[in-house]
Motif scaffolding. Structure first.
Motif, PDB file in Angstrom:
ATOM      1  N   UNK A 114     -45.662 -21.362   5.219  1.00 14.64           N
ATOM      2  CA  UNK A 114     -44.478 -21.412   4.374  1.00 14.64           C
ATOM      3  C   UNK A 114     -43.259 -21.017   5.173  1.00 14.64           C
ATOM      4  N   UNK A 115     -42.134 -20.987   4.492  1.00 15.47           N
ATOM      5  CA  UNK A 115     -40.890 -20.578   5.141  1.00 15.47           C
ATOM      6  C   UNK A 115     -40.328 -19.362   4.444  1.00 15.47           C
ATOM      7  N   UNK A 116     -39.986 -18.385   5.217  1.00 13.43           N
ATOM      8  CA  UNK A 116     -39.193 -17.263   4.723  1.00 13.43           C
ATOM      9  C   UNK A 116     -38.028 -17.136   5.698  1.00 13.43           C
TER      10      UNK A 116
ATOM     11  N   UNK B  56     -37.073 -14.334  -1.286  1.00 14.00           N
ATOM     12  CA  UNK B  56     -38.153 -15.310  -1.327  1.00 14.00           C
ATOM     13  C   UNK B  56     -39.482 -14.601  -1.153  1.00 14.00           C
TER      14      UNK B  56
ATOM     15  N   UNK C 289     -43.672 -15.187  -0.634  1.00 12.44           N
ATOM     16  CA  UNK C 289     -44.750 -16.099  -0.298  1.00 12.44           C
ATOM     17  C   UNK C 289     -46.050 -15.480  -0.784  1.00 12.44           C
TER      18      UNK C 289
ATOM     19  N   UNK D 179     -43.696 -18.777   8.235  1.00 12.87           N
ATOM     20  CA  UNK D 179     -44.654 -17.795   7.755  1.00 12.87           C
ATOM     21  C   UNK D 179     -46.046 -18.379   7.884  1.00 12.87           C
TER      22      UNK D 179
ATOM     23  N   UNK E 211     -39.584 -11.619   1.525  1.00  9.93           N
ATOM     24  CA  UNK E 211     -38.634 -11.812   2.606  1.00  9.93           C
ATOM     25  C   UNK E 211     -37.395 -12.466   1.991  1.00  9.93           C
ATOM     26  N   UNK E 212     -36.679 -13.203   2.796  1.00 18.49           N
ATOM     27  CA  UNK E 212     -35.549 -13.966   2.281  1.00 18.49           C
ATOM     28  C   UNK E 212     -35.707 -15.426   2.694  1.00 18.49           C
ATOM     29  N   UNK E 213     -35.100 -16.281   1.904  1.00 20.15           N
ATOM     30  CA  UNK E 213     -34.986 -17.686   2.262  1.00 20.15           C
ATOM     31  C   UNK E 213     -33.528 -17.937   2.597  1.00 20.15           C
TER      32      UNK E 213
ATOM     33  N   UNK F  33     -32.789 -25.628  10.038  1.00 16.96           N
ATOM     34  CA  UNK F  33     -34.110 -26.249  10.194  1.00 16.96           C
ATOM     35  C   UNK F  33     -34.255 -27.491   9.329  1.00 16.96           C
TER      36      UNK F  33
END
Lengths: 152, 117
Positions: A128-130, B43, B45, A134, B54-56, B91
């Motif tokens: 995933x993305x944080x 964010x 997960x 991730x 965490x953060x997005x 990204x």
């Protein structure tokens, strides 16, 4: 004095994971982490089963019996390229658990509990993305041992 | 006559919420100054029953501003965006559209940390 083999195994798994050089923190059954704690690992107790469901004999209920548990060890990491990093951690983890002398010989294999074994069952990954990429890897193990109710 | 959403909507919003930013685009010299809205959100997960918080990181920018400063759509990904004291790499992105057409709307940049421990 209580000497629960299952608990000893779980404690030892936590100690084993804590020796991984790139793991910052190790948790047990803790399911709410923050990014600052990564790279981290969590040892989840997992299930325990015996084959006694089909045992219709009149042996005493407190007799020793073979049991197996399936603990899970999850590794978490944030990194720009989690693929190679997770693979490295997986290799380290599998070798550490399968080759650990205390777990293999003292608790499971040649210790007083006898008839034990350790198996690596496989792993599942998650991405995933944080703040960055991730990656998580859950490694599944099966550990068989003799459960002695007198020791509980 | 069509409503000019850039003048009536985006300009006041960016004047109020926008922060100065610089963007460095791969293969070009120098950095471009622009205004973005910090859209970094918390964010979480969830993996194997374990939550990792965490953060997005993200940011909004106006496509007309980017276009006027020579940053075409194909240059977004890989650009380094700096605002509010942090450096990020774009990204990915999504075009947010506008009643006046997507070229007059916003883009939301999906960011990742440049430096990572």
């Amino acid at each position: 004095m209580a000497d629960d083999v299952r608990e000893r195994i779980l404690v030892r798994l936590g100690e084993i994971v804590a020796t991984m050089p790139s793991i910052k923190q190790v948790f047990r059954n803790y399911v709410d982490l923050t990014e600052d704690q990564l790279p981290a690992a969590t040892v989840l107790d997992g299930d325990e089963e015996t084959e006694d469901r089909t045992d219709a004999t009149q042996r005493p209920p407190n007799r020793p019996t073979l049991a197996h548990m399936t603990p899970e060890i999850i590794i978490f990491k944030l990194a720009p390229q989690v693929g190679p990093d997770i693979s490295t951690l997986r290799s380290e983890l599998i070798k550490l658990v399968l080759y650990d002398t205390e777990l293999n010989q003292q608790i499971v294999k040649t210790g007083r509990y006898g008839n034990g074994t350790i198996r690596y069952l496989g792993c599942q990954t998650d991405l995933g993305w944080e703040r960055s990429m991730f990656g998580a890897l859950k490694a599944n193990f099966l550990i068989k041992y003799t459960l002695r109710p007198d020791d509980l | 006559m069509a409503i000019d959403y850039s003048a009536l909507l985006y300009d006041p919003i960016y004047a109020e919420l926008g922060v100065p930013a610089t963007m460095i685009v791969q293969g070009t010299a120098g950095e471009v100054e622009l205004t973005v809205i910090d859209d970094t959100r918390s964010k979480m997960q969830a993996s194997a029953g374990v939550d990792v918080r965490s953060v997005g990181p993200g940011a909004f920018a106006r496509i007309p501003e980017l276009t006027a400063k020579g940053i075409a759509r194909q240059l977004y990904q890989g650009a380094v965006l700096t605002f509010n004291g942090r450096n990020w790499t774009v990204r990915s992105y999504e075009i947010r559209g506008s009643p006046n057409g997507e070229d007059l709307g916003e883009v939301r940049f999906f960011l990742m940390a440049v430096e990572f421990q």
